[in-house]
Design a protein around this motif. Sequence first.
Motif, PDB file in Angstrom:
ATOM      1  N   LYS A  31      44.504  14.400 -26.919  1.00  0.00           N
ATOM      2  CA  LYS A  31      43.834  14.738 -28.175  1.00  0.00           C
ATOM      3  C   LYS A  31      44.458  14.006 -29.357  1.00  0.00           C
ATOM      4  CE  LYS A  31      42.089  19.388 -27.092  1.00  0.00           C
ATOM      5  NZ  LYS A  31      42.193  20.831 -27.445  1.00  0.00           N
ATOM      6  N   LEU A  32      45.778  13.841 -29.329  1.00  0.00           N
ATOM      7  CA  LEU A  32      46.490  13.214 -30.440  1.00  0.00           C
ATOM      8  C   LEU A  32      46.519  11.693 -30.336  1.00  0.00           C
ATOM      9  CD1 LEU A  32      49.456  15.722 -30.731  1.00  0.00           C
ATOM     10  CD2 LEU A  32      47.580  15.432 -32.347  1.00  0.00           C
ATOM     11  N   GLY A  33      45.973  11.146 -29.250  1.00  0.00           N
ATOM     12  CA  GLY A  33      45.864   9.700 -29.137  1.00  0.00           C
ATOM     13  C   GLY A  33      47.092   8.993 -28.618  1.00  0.00           C
ATOM     14  N   TYR A  34      47.985   9.714 -27.937  1.00  0.00           N
ATOM     15  CA  TYR A  34      49.140   9.058 -27.308  1.00  0.00           C
ATOM     16  C   TYR A  34      48.724   8.565 -25.927  1.00  0.00           C
ATOM     17  CZ  TYR A  34      52.123  10.872 -31.015  1.00  0.00           C
ATOM     18  OH  TYR A  34      52.691  11.138 -32.237  1.00  0.00           O
ATOM     19  N   HIS A  35      48.727   7.258 -25.744  1.00  0.00           N
ATOM     20  CA  HIS A  35      48.206   6.674 -24.506  1.00  0.00           C
ATOM     21  C   HIS A  35      49.294   6.364 -23.492  1.00  0.00           C
ATOM     22  CE1 HIS A  35      43.923   5.535 -25.732  1.00  0.00           C
ATOM     23  NE2 HIS A  35      44.430   6.207 -26.753  1.00  0.00           N
ATOM     24  N   ILE A  36      50.526   6.219 -23.935  1.00  0.00           N
ATOM     25  CA  ILE A  36      51.615   5.854 -23.018  1.00  0.00           C
ATOM     26  C   ILE A  36      52.718   6.897 -23.135  1.00  0.00           C
ATOM     27  CG2 ILE A  36      53.218   4.061 -22.303  1.00  0.00           C
ATOM     28  CD1 ILE A  36      51.491   2.052 -23.799  1.00  0.00           C
ATOM     29  N   VAL A  37      52.770   7.798 -22.201  1.00  0.00           N
ATOM     30  CA  VAL A  37      53.724   8.916 -22.245  1.00  0.00           C
ATOM     31  C   VAL A  37      54.264   9.166 -20.842  1.00  0.00           C
ATOM     32  CG1 VAL A  37      54.093  11.339 -22.868  1.00  0.00           C
ATOM     33  CG2 VAL A  37      52.377   9.987 -24.103  1.00  0.00           C
ATOM     34  N   THR A  38      55.559   9.415 -20.756  1.00  0.00           N
ATOM     35  CA  THR A  38      56.145   9.895 -19.507  1.00  0.00           C
ATOM     36  C   THR A  38      56.495  11.368 -19.689  1.00  0.00           C
ATOM     37  OG1 THR A  38      57.089   7.723 -19.043  1.00  0.00           O
ATOM     38  CG2 THR A  38      57.947   9.574 -17.781  1.00  0.00           C
ATOM     39  N   ALA A  48      45.063  12.405 -16.126  1.00  0.00           N
ATOM     40  CA  ALA A  48      45.974  11.273 -16.268  1.00  0.00           C
ATOM     41  C   ALA A  48      45.455   9.975 -15.674  1.00  0.00           C
ATOM     42  CB  ALA A  48      47.315  11.626 -15.604  1.00  0.00           C
ATOM     43  N   LYS A  49      44.399  10.032 -14.883  1.00  0.00           N
ATOM     44  CA  LYS A  49      44.022   8.850 -14.105  1.00  0.00           C
ATOM     45  C   LYS A  49      43.123   7.873 -14.846  1.00  0.00           C
ATOM     46  CE  LYS A  49      39.818  10.610 -11.847  1.00  0.00           C
ATOM     47  NZ  LYS A  49      39.152  10.860 -10.549  1.00  0.00           N
ATOM     48  N   GLU A  50      42.596   8.242 -16.026  1.00  0.00           N
ATOM     49  CA  GLU A  50      41.706   7.333 -16.738  1.00  0.00           C
ATOM     50  C   GLU A  50      42.438   6.055 -17.129  1.00  0.00           C
ATOM     51  OE1 GLU A  50      39.564   9.127 -19.916  1.00  0.00           O
ATOM     52  OE2 GLU A  50      39.176  10.974 -18.798  1.00  0.00           O
ATOM     53  N   SER A  51      41.717   4.951 -17.117  1.00  0.00           N
ATOM     54  CA  SER A  51      42.330   3.635 -17.252  1.00  0.00           C
ATOM     55  C   SER A  51      42.959   3.380 -18.621  1.00  0.00           C
ATOM     56  CB  SER A  51      41.288   2.541 -16.975  1.00  0.00           C
ATOM     57  OG  SER A  51      40.196   2.649 -17.871  1.00  0.00           O
ATOM     58  N   ASN A  52      42.487   4.063 -19.677  1.00  0.00           N
ATOM     59  CA  ASN A  52      43.049   3.824 -21.003  1.00  0.00           C
ATOM     60  C   ASN A  52      44.281   4.676 -21.283  1.00  0.00           C
ATOM     61  OD1 ASN A  52      41.305   6.043 -20.979  1.00  0.00           O
ATOM     62  ND2 ASN A  52      41.022   5.976 -23.199  1.00  0.00           N
ATOM     63  N   TYR A  53      44.763   5.414 -20.277  1.00  0.00           N
ATOM     64  CA  TYR A  53      45.997   6.179 -20.414  1.00  0.00           C
ATOM     65  C   TYR A  53      47.014   5.701 -19.387  1.00  0.00           C
ATOM     66  CZ  TYR A  53      43.318   9.370 -23.323  1.00  0.00           C
ATOM     67  OH  TYR A  53      42.543   9.895 -24.314  1.00  0.00           O
ATOM     68  N   CYS A  54      48.260   5.677 -19.807  1.00  0.00           N
ATOM     69  CA  CYS A  54      49.353   5.306 -18.912  1.00  0.00           C
ATOM     70  C   CYS A  54      50.364   6.449 -18.920  1.00  0.00           C
ATOM     71  CB  CYS A  54      49.990   3.993 -19.372  1.00  0.00           C
ATOM     72  SG  CYS A  54      51.245   3.355 -18.242  1.00  0.00           S
ATOM     73  N   PHE A  55      50.112   7.459 -18.106  1.00  0.00           N
ATOM     74  CA  PHE A  55      50.946   8.639 -18.045  1.00  0.00           C
ATOM     75  C   PHE A  55      51.794   8.601 -16.778  1.00  0.00           C
ATOM     76  CE2 PHE A  55      47.631  11.308 -20.571  1.00  0.00           C
ATOM     77  CZ  PHE A  55      48.080  10.741 -21.742  1.00  0.00           C
ATOM     78  N   GLY A  56      53.083   8.869 -16.944  1.00  0.00           N
ATOM     79  CA  GLY A  56      53.989   8.945 -15.810  1.00  0.00           C
ATOM     80  C   GLY A  56      54.604  10.330 -15.723  1.00  0.00           C
ATOM     81  N   PHE A  57      55.174  10.645 -14.566  1.00  0.00           N
ATOM     82  CA  PHE A  57      55.756  11.967 -14.331  1.00  0.00           C
ATOM     83  C   PHE A  57      57.084  11.800 -13.602  1.00  0.00           C
ATOM     84  CE2 PHE A  57      51.165  12.209 -14.349  1.00  0.00           C
ATOM     85  CZ  PHE A  57      50.911  13.224 -15.251  1.00  0.00           C
TER      86      PHE A  57
END
Length: 248
Positions: free
Chosen positions: A160-167, A206-215
Amino acid sequence: MQILQIYENASGKEVLLKAVATAIPAYNMSCFLLPKRVLNQMTKAMRKFWWSSAKDKQGIPWKVAHNSISTAENLHKRKMVADSTCQLCGEHQETTNHLIFQCRVNGSWTSPTNNAGIGWTLFNTDGRIILEGKAAIEPVNSPLDAEAEALRMAVVQMRKLGYHIVTFYGDSSEIYDTLSNSHQASPSSIKGNHCPTYMKDIVNLAKESNYCFGFQKVKRTCNGVADKLAKEGRITNSGYVVRWKNNV
Protein backbone atom coordinates in the motif's frame (compact mmCIF):
# COMPACT_ATOMS: atom_id res chain seq x y z
CA MET A 1 4.19 18.58 -8.70
CA GLN A 2 6.92 20.93 -9.97
CA ILE A 3 8.40 21.03 -6.48
CA LEU A 4 9.21 17.33 -6.84
CA GLN A 5 11.80 18.21 -9.48
CA ILE A 6 13.91 19.90 -6.81
CA TYR A 7 14.79 16.61 -5.21
CA GLU A 8 16.81 14.40 -7.53
CA ASN A 9 18.55 12.22 -4.96
CA ALA A 10 17.05 9.31 -3.07
CA SER A 11 17.20 10.87 0.40
CA GLY A 12 15.58 14.08 -0.81
CA LYS A 13 12.82 12.14 -2.51
CA GLU A 14 12.19 10.08 0.62
CA VAL A 15 11.96 13.13 2.90
CA LEU A 16 9.72 15.04 0.50
CA LEU A 17 7.30 12.16 0.01
CA LYS A 18 6.93 11.55 3.73
CA ALA A 19 6.93 15.14 4.93
CA VAL A 20 4.89 16.76 2.16
CA ALA A 21 3.28 14.52 -0.45
CA THR A 22 1.64 12.18 2.07
CA ALA A 23 0.62 15.07 4.33
CA ILE A 24 -1.13 17.23 1.69
CA PRO A 25 -4.35 15.15 1.56
CA ALA A 26 -4.46 14.44 5.31
CA TYR A 27 -7.12 17.07 6.15
CA ASN A 28 -9.40 16.15 3.25
CA MET A 29 -9.07 12.47 4.08
CA SER A 30 -10.08 13.18 7.69
CA CYS A 31 -13.30 14.80 6.47
CA PHE A 32 -14.23 12.92 3.32
CA LEU A 33 -14.01 9.42 1.93
CA LEU A 34 -11.89 9.97 -1.18
CA PRO A 35 -12.75 7.95 -4.29
CA LYS A 36 -10.55 4.94 -4.90
CA ARG A 37 -9.59 6.41 -8.28
CA VAL A 38 -8.12 9.50 -6.57
CA LEU A 39 -6.17 7.39 -4.09
CA ASN A 40 -4.80 5.26 -6.93
CA GLN A 41 -3.72 8.38 -8.83
CA MET A 42 -1.95 9.75 -5.72
CA THR A 43 -0.17 6.45 -5.15
CA LYS A 44 0.81 6.21 -8.82
CA ALA A 45 2.27 9.74 -8.77
CA MET A 46 4.34 9.06 -5.65
CA ARG A 47 5.61 5.75 -7.00
CA LYS A 48 6.56 7.34 -10.32
CA PHE A 49 8.41 10.13 -8.50
CA TRP A 50 10.29 7.74 -6.22
CA TRP A 51 11.26 5.24 -8.90
CA SER A 52 12.08 7.68 -11.70
CA SER A 53 15.69 8.22 -12.68
CA ALA A 54 17.49 11.42 -11.80
CA LYS A 55 18.59 13.57 -14.71
CA ASP A 56 21.48 11.95 -16.61
CA LYS A 57 21.66 9.15 -14.03
CA GLN A 58 20.38 5.59 -13.81
CA GLY A 59 17.55 5.16 -11.34
CA ILE A 60 17.08 2.71 -8.49
CA PRO A 61 15.26 0.07 -10.58
CA TRP A 62 18.11 -0.02 -13.12
CA LYS A 63 20.72 -0.34 -10.37
CA VAL A 64 18.76 -3.10 -8.65
CA ALA A 65 18.19 -4.99 -11.91
CA HIS A 66 21.89 -4.77 -12.80
CA ASN A 67 23.11 -5.39 -9.24
CA SER A 68 25.19 -2.21 -9.36
CA ILE A 69 24.49 -0.95 -5.84
CA SER A 70 27.61 -0.89 -3.66
CA THR A 71 26.56 -3.58 -1.22
CA ALA A 72 29.06 -5.38 0.98
CA GLU A 73 28.58 -8.45 -1.22
CA ASN A 74 29.57 -6.54 -4.37
CA LEU A 75 32.43 -4.76 -2.63
CA HIS A 76 33.69 -8.10 -1.33
CA LYS A 77 33.65 -9.53 -4.87
CA ARG A 78 35.79 -6.58 -5.96
CA LYS A 79 38.15 -7.25 -3.03
CA MET A 80 37.39 -3.84 -1.54
CA VAL A 81 36.19 -5.19 1.81
CA ALA A 82 37.10 -8.35 3.67
CA ASP A 83 33.63 -9.29 4.92
CA SER A 84 30.29 -9.27 3.08
CA THR A 85 28.18 -9.63 6.23
CA CYS A 86 25.48 -7.01 6.87
CA GLN A 87 26.59 -4.70 9.68
CA LEU A 88 22.99 -4.12 10.76
CA CYS A 89 21.84 -7.66 11.44
CA GLY A 90 25.25 -9.36 11.65
CA GLU A 91 23.83 -12.58 10.25
CA HIS A 92 23.26 -12.45 6.49
CA GLN A 93 25.18 -11.29 3.45
CA GLU A 94 24.52 -7.67 2.55
CA THR A 95 22.97 -8.23 -0.88
CA THR A 96 20.99 -5.63 -2.84
CA ASN A 97 17.65 -7.02 -1.71
CA HIS A 98 18.86 -7.29 1.89
CA LEU A 99 20.10 -3.70 1.90
CA ILE A 100 17.22 -1.66 0.48
CA PHE A 101 14.57 -1.98 3.20
CA GLN A 102 14.24 -4.42 6.09
CA CYS A 103 10.94 -5.14 7.82
CA ARG A 104 11.09 -6.97 11.17
CA VAL A 105 7.82 -8.73 12.05
CA ASN A 106 6.44 -10.48 15.11
CA GLY A 107 3.21 -11.72 16.67
CA SER A 108 2.05 -11.94 20.28
CA TRP A 109 -0.26 -14.75 21.42
CA THR A 110 -1.59 -16.03 24.76
CA SER A 111 -4.55 -18.32 24.03
CA PRO A 112 -7.05 -19.29 21.29
CA THR A 113 -9.80 -17.30 23.04
CA ASN A 114 -7.99 -13.99 23.54
CA ASN A 115 -7.01 -11.37 21.01
CA ALA A 116 -3.51 -11.70 19.60
CA GLY A 117 -1.19 -8.87 18.60
CA ILE A 118 0.96 -8.04 15.59
CA GLY A 119 3.88 -5.67 15.22
CA TRP A 120 6.37 -4.71 12.52
CA THR A 121 9.14 -2.16 11.98
CA LEU A 122 10.62 -0.92 8.71
CA PHE A 123 14.33 -0.04 8.66
CA ASN A 124 16.02 2.12 6.02
CA THR A 125 19.50 1.64 4.61
CA ASP A 126 21.04 3.47 7.58
CA GLY A 127 19.57 0.95 10.00
CA ARG A 128 17.05 3.46 11.37
CA ILE A 129 13.40 2.69 12.00
CA ILE A 130 11.37 4.83 9.59
CA LEU A 131 7.95 3.25 10.00
CA GLU A 132 6.19 0.94 12.42
CA GLY A 133 2.82 -0.70 12.83
CA LYS A 134 0.92 -2.58 15.53
CA ALA A 135 -2.58 -3.90 16.15
CA ALA A 136 -4.70 -6.30 18.13
CA ILE A 137 -6.24 -9.00 15.94
CA GLU A 138 -9.06 -11.48 16.41
CA PRO A 139 -8.19 -14.70 18.33
CA VAL A 140 -6.17 -17.24 16.33
CA ASN A 141 -5.40 -20.86 17.06
CA SER A 142 -1.67 -20.72 17.76
CA PRO A 143 1.42 -18.49 18.07
CA LEU A 144 2.37 -19.57 14.55
CA ASP A 145 -0.94 -18.24 13.21
CA ALA A 146 -0.30 -14.92 14.94
CA GLU A 147 3.19 -14.72 13.40
CA ALA A 148 1.83 -15.55 9.94
CA GLU A 149 -0.96 -12.96 10.17
CA ALA A 150 1.55 -10.36 11.35
CA LEU A 151 3.66 -11.06 8.27
CA ARG A 152 0.66 -10.99 5.94
CA MET A 153 -0.45 -7.60 7.30
CA ALA A 154 3.11 -6.23 7.01
CA VAL A 155 3.34 -7.33 3.36
CA VAL A 156 -0.04 -5.74 2.62
CA GLN A 157 1.07 -2.47 4.22
CA MET A 158 4.37 -2.35 2.32
CA ARG A 159 2.45 -2.76 -0.94
CA LYS A 160 0.00 0.00 0.00
CA LEU A 161 2.84 2.39 0.84
CA GLY A 162 4.68 1.65 -2.40
CA TYR A 163 7.75 -0.16 -1.05
CA HIS A 164 8.74 -2.54 -3.84
CA ILE A 165 12.00 -3.98 -2.49
CA VAL A 166 11.75 -5.27 1.07
CA THR A 167 13.19 -8.19 2.99
CA PHE A 168 10.94 -9.41 5.81
CA TYR A 169 12.50 -10.92 8.92
CA GLY A 170 10.98 -12.98 11.71
CA ASP A 171 12.06 -15.57 14.26
CA SER A 172 9.80 -18.44 13.15
CA SER A 173 11.79 -21.05 11.24
CA GLU A 174 8.65 -22.75 9.99
CA ILE A 175 7.34 -19.58 8.36
CA TYR A 176 10.45 -17.80 7.12
CA ASP A 177 12.52 -20.79 6.05
CA THR A 178 9.52 -22.13 4.14
CA LEU A 179 8.85 -18.79 2.43
CA SER A 180 12.52 -18.22 1.69
CA ASN A 181 12.52 -21.43 -0.35
CA SER A 182 9.02 -21.24 -1.78
CA HIS A 183 7.75 -17.66 -2.25
CA GLN A 184 8.66 -17.60 -5.93
CA ALA A 185 6.97 -20.92 -6.58
CA SER A 186 3.28 -21.64 -6.97
CA PRO A 187 1.23 -21.07 -3.79
CA SER A 188 0.11 -24.69 -4.04
CA SER A 189 3.68 -25.73 -3.28
CA ILE A 190 3.39 -24.44 0.32
CA LYS A 191 2.90 -27.62 2.26
CA GLY A 192 3.68 -29.16 5.61
CA ASN A 193 2.99 -26.17 7.89
CA HIS A 194 0.21 -25.41 10.34
CA CYS A 195 -1.08 -22.21 8.67
CA PRO A 196 -1.27 -22.92 4.92
CA THR A 197 -3.97 -20.29 4.23
CA TYR A 198 -1.87 -17.46 5.63
CA MET A 199 1.21 -18.72 3.82
CA LYS A 200 -0.53 -18.96 0.46
CA ASP A 201 -1.91 -15.44 0.90
CA ILE A 202 1.61 -14.16 1.58
CA VAL A 203 3.03 -15.94 -1.47
CA ASN A 204 0.28 -14.52 -3.68
CA LEU A 205 0.97 -11.00 -2.37
CA ALA A 206 4.72 -11.31 -2.87
CA LYS A 207 4.91 -13.02 -6.25
CA GLU A 208 3.89 -10.12 -8.52
CA SER A 209 6.67 -9.07 -10.86
CA ASN A 210 6.83 -5.42 -9.75
CA TYR A 211 7.66 -6.44 -6.17
CA CYS A 212 10.91 -7.89 -4.90
CA PHE A 213 10.09 -9.30 -1.47
CA GLY A 214 12.41 -11.64 0.40
CA PHE A 215 11.96 -13.61 3.62
CA GLN A 216 14.64 -14.58 6.13
CA LYS A 217 14.75 -15.91 9.66
CA VAL A 218 16.58 -14.02 12.42
CA LYS A 219 17.30 -14.79 16.05
CA ARG A 220 14.60 -13.82 18.52
CA THR A 221 17.04 -11.42 20.19
CA CYS A 222 17.23 -9.43 16.93
CA ASN A 223 13.47 -8.94 16.81
CA GLY A 224 12.89 -7.09 20.07
CA VAL A 225 11.26 -3.93 18.70
CA ALA A 226 8.66 -5.79 16.64
CA ASP A 227 7.98 -8.11 19.59
CA LYS A 228 7.38 -5.11 21.87
CA LEU A 229 4.97 -3.56 19.36
CA ALA A 230 3.04 -6.82 19.01
CA LYS A 231 2.66 -7.10 22.78
CA GLU A 232 1.57 -3.46 23.04
CA GLY A 233 -1.04 -4.02 20.36
CA ARG A 234 -2.43 -7.09 22.12
CA ILE A 235 -2.40 -5.69 25.67
CA THR A 236 -3.95 -2.33 24.75
CA ASN A 237 -6.40 -3.92 22.29
CA SER A 238 -5.15 -1.41 19.76
CA GLY A 239 -6.64 -0.70 16.37
CA TYR A 240 -4.28 -0.87 13.42
CA VAL A 241 -1.78 1.95 14.04
CA VAL A 242 0.86 2.84 11.44
CA ARG A 243 3.18 5.75 12.18
CA TRP A 244 6.29 7.38 10.77
CA LYS A 245 9.22 7.80 13.12
CA ASN A 246 10.70 11.24 13.78
CA ASN A 247 14.29 10.19 13.13
CA VAL A 248 13.82 9.84 9.38
